[in-house]
Design a protein around this motif. Structure first.
Motif, PDB file in Angstrom:
ATOM      1  N   ASP A 197       0.859  -1.175   0.000  1.00  0.00           N
ATOM      2  CA  ASP A 197       0.000   0.000   0.000  1.00  0.00           C
ATOM      3  C   ASP A 197       0.899   1.229   0.000  1.00  0.00           C
ATOM      4  O   ASP A 197       2.131   1.115  -0.047  1.00  0.00           O
ATOM      5  N   LEU A 249       2.984   4.695  -7.917  1.00  0.00           N
ATOM      6  CA  LEU A 249       2.090   3.543  -7.888  1.00  0.00           C
ATOM      7  C   LEU A 249       1.058   3.619  -9.011  1.00  0.00           C
ATOM      8  O   LEU A 249       0.759   2.618  -9.670  1.00  0.00           O
ATOM      9  N   GLN A 250       0.519   4.819  -9.237  1.00  0.00           N
ATOM     10  CA  GLN A 250      -0.453   4.976 -10.313  1.00  0.00           C
ATOM     11  C   GLN A 250       0.192   4.727 -11.683  1.00  0.00           C
ATOM     12  O   GLN A 250      -0.445   4.201 -12.599  1.00  0.00           O
ATOM     13  N   VAL A 272       0.310   1.063 -12.179  1.00  0.00           N
ATOM     14  CA  VAL A 272      -1.019   0.583 -12.568  1.00  0.00           C
ATOM     15  C   VAL A 272      -1.270   0.891 -14.041  1.00  0.00           C
ATOM     16  O   VAL A 272      -1.780   0.052 -14.793  1.00  0.00           O
ATOM     17  N   VAL A 289       1.002  -3.509 -12.232  1.00  0.00           N
ATOM     18  CA  VAL A 289       0.415  -3.662 -10.906  1.00  0.00           C
ATOM     19  C   VAL A 289      -1.087  -3.480 -11.008  1.00  0.00           C
ATOM     20  O   VAL A 289      -1.569  -2.635 -11.769  1.00  0.00           O
ATOM     21  N   GLN A 302      -4.591  -2.564  -8.932  1.00  0.00           N
ATOM     22  CA  GLN A 302      -5.038  -1.855  -7.734  1.00  0.00           C
ATOM     23  C   GLN A 302      -6.415  -2.336  -7.318  1.00  0.00           C
ATOM     24  O   GLN A 302      -7.293  -2.532  -8.155  1.00  0.00           O
ATOM     25  N   TYR A 305      -2.101  -2.821  -3.655  1.00  0.00           N
ATOM     26  CA  TYR A 305      -1.539  -3.106  -4.972  1.00  0.00           C
ATOM     27  C   TYR A 305      -0.902  -4.491  -4.976  1.00  0.00           C
ATOM     28  O   TYR A 305      -0.192  -4.869  -4.041  1.00  0.00           O
TER      29      TYR A 305
END
Length: 585
Positions: free
Chosen positions: A454, A473-474, A477, A482, A484, A493
């Motif tokens: 996370d 992180l986005q 994705v 990855v 979400q 994630y």
């Protein structure tokens, strides 16, 4: 809480198949359950959480509804205000969920200065709980004492040690401290005689009879042999032969076992020597190739050992417990009495500006006490020790340490494996993605070893701030590396499913341009409409639309490219776009 957020929480519970640390579900068919008081205390004393009434965990978190949700919500509010001390102020709302009405209450985390929150009917020592995994655990009497100590600044380290005089201190250490204080802090110490310097530094304090006695901080920092009066204020090191501890098959209990005594500077030096004596060397992949390195970076070990020695609980109840360093084939564990103190939590460890000292006087002293045989002091990196530890592990390509706050103890575990090994770097390279940051590579390596990340664990592993963590992180994705689940504080994630050929690097990475162009056709569509037509995530659609706009294969209709309502169309020169790309679903 919005209905969509509730839906995400329940969907996540159904995937996991059980309650989680910050969510508690009750069917509440017969009214408010008595165990709810324990959960209210636990959430308030930990990180806060959400209580959902009207779901049945035994039936896969199915919505079973409530007979009188308005009365249940009122009773819930009354329990929070009249049965808990201090009173809890939750945000309570009735939701319509899957055809049934449920009550959702968001319980705030209580400020450390007000803890513990407890059920009045049971009293503080029997009615105080904390949240552990998906359950509520009652605090012991000692743990309640630890929590209460966070309401102010403990003074245990300033207490006079009965009968301890200046003769119990090591003369060389005293001389070095006085000389350093007079040089580095002349305003406060330059014009004072020796005894006055020691009094001002609180090495010496007044006993009830008015005489000078050595403080506990002074004895631990400069004493010739502090364990003469406090036998367990020491450190033990044990090297076990197996991951489970003692090796019963051969009868070999340990490979090394030593008790380390003396003042804190000596114990810190000797603990590092014992760990180093039992460490092996490993090959580490670097930009130029491979190099040999110790199993654990010394900077990380030094910070962890010093933190344990300096921040341990020194109250009377904890003076019978030593610091323990345990080495196993797969990990190194450092345990110290007393959990985290003040505003510091596992979530914000290492963040800039977040620091507190349970033993403020001891720590201040050790800023001017050198390690034996060295010029640097014991606490030269005040406030940045955890960050230095994380940076050292990251530079060595190793996994971040695991921090566990058990209230009565604090545990640091260093996993013994190279995170960015040659094989892992080859796997990342085989994903076919260009432009990944170092922290994104670390996250991918962690996800390959573990199941989930996370935002908090991403920050802890990489050292980036919350904003950068969210952005990176986005991007993972959007690249479809990855997947979400959930949003905001509930976002988690995992590695996205990858075709075997993609992992081996034998085929190019997925190119979503053909799918987006086919979905557009001759129409003008928004990003949301494109996501629905292609089945791609919003992040992936946004990433590829940005690439296609830069290439000139799509045009933006409007001037706000980040808005989901902005519309797109094929560009006139789109025919120039190569058609031999592969669309991998």
């Amino acid at each position: 809480m919005l209905d969509a957020e509730l839906g995400e929480i329940v969907a996540n519970l159904r995937v996991l198949g059980a309650d989680i640390a910050d969510v508690e579900v009750k069917s509440s068919g017969g009214g408010l359950p008595k165990s709810l008081r324990e959960t209210l205390s636990a959430f308030s004393n930990t990180r806060g959480g959400v209580v959902i009434l009207g779901l049945d965990e035994g039936r896969g978190f199915a919505a079973v509804g409530l007979t009188n949700p308005a009365k249940l919500a009122a009773d819930f509010a009354s329990m929070c205000s009249s049965e808990m001390d201090p009173p809890i102020k939750p945000l309570i709302r009735i939701h319509q969920f899957e055809g049934e009405r449920v009550v959702v209450a968001e319980i705030p985390e209580l400020d450390p200065a007000q803890r513990p929150c407890f059920y009045i009917g049971a009293g503080m020592h029997k009615g105080s709980f904390i949240r552990v995994s998906d359950g509520d655990r009652r605090l012991s009497a000692y743990e309640v004492q630890i929590v209460l100590s966070s309401r102010g600044q403990p003074r245990d380290d300033e207490q006079a040690v009965p009968g301890a005089e200046i003769g119990d201190l090591a003369p060389a250490g005293v001389d070095a401290l006085i000389a350093r204080l007079r040089t580095s802090r002349p305003y406060a110490f330059q014009d004072l005689d020796r005894l006055a310097v020691l009094r001002r530094a609180k090495v010496l304090v007044s006993a009830p009879d008015g005489k000078d006695e050595v403080s506990l901080a002074g004895l631990l920092a400069l004493g010739s042999y502090p364990q003469e009066r406090f036998p367990q204020l020491m450190l033990t090191f044990v090297h076990y032969p197996t991951a489970a501890g003692a090796q019963s098959a051969t009868g070999q209990r340990f490979l090394d076992n030593v008790a380390l005594e003396g003042p804190i500077p000596v114990m810190a030096r000797d603990a590092l020597a014992a760990i180093r004596r039992n460490m092996s060397r490993r090959a580490v992949v670097t930009g130029a190739g491979r190099q040999d390195s110790w199993e654990y970076p010394e900077t990380a070990l030094r910070e962890a050992v010093v933190n344990a020695l300096v921040h341990r609980d020194l109250s009377g109840s904890a003076r019978g417990t030593q610091i323990q360093v345990e080495m196993y084939p797969d990990r190194l564990v450092i345990k110290s009495p007393g959990g985290l103190f003040g505003p510091v939590t596992v979530d914000n460890l290492g963040e800039e500006g977040i620091s507190s000292a349970r033993n403020a006087t001891l720590m201040k002293l050790l800023e001017d006490v050198p390690l034996p045989g060295e010029t640097r002091t014991v606490c030269e990196n005040r406030g940045s020790g955890i960050r230095s530890m994380l940076d050292a592990l990251l530079s060595a390509g190793m996994s971040p340490p695991q921090f566990e706050d058990r209230v009565s103890s604090f545990i640091v575990t260093f996993p013994n494996h190279t995170l960015l090994s040659e094989e892992t770097l080859g796997w990342i390279s085989g994903l076919g993605e260009q432009g990944l940051s170092d922290s994104q590579c670390v996250a991918l390596a962690i996800l390959r070893e573990e199941e989930m990340l996370d935002n908090r664990s991403y920050r802890a592993a990489t050292g980036v701030d919350s904003r950068v963590a969210t952005t990176e992180l986005q991007d993972l994705v959007a690249r479809e590396l990855v997947a979400q689940s959930g949003t905001r504080r509930w976002a988690h994630y995992r590695l996205a499913p990858r075709p075997a050929s993609r992992i081996s690097g034998t085929t190019p990475r997925a190119d979503r341009r053909p799918a987006l162009l086919a979905a557009l056709g001759d129409e003008t569509l928004s990003r949301t409409e494109l996501a629905i037509r292609t089945g791609l995530s919003d992040q992936t659609v946004r990433r590829w639309l940005t690439i296609m706009r830069e290439e000139g294969t799509v045009d933006l209709v409007g001037n706000v490219p980040r808005s989901k309502s902005t519309r797109y169309r094929r560009a006139r020169q789109e025919a120039l776009f190569p058609t031999n790309t592969t669309d991998e679903k």
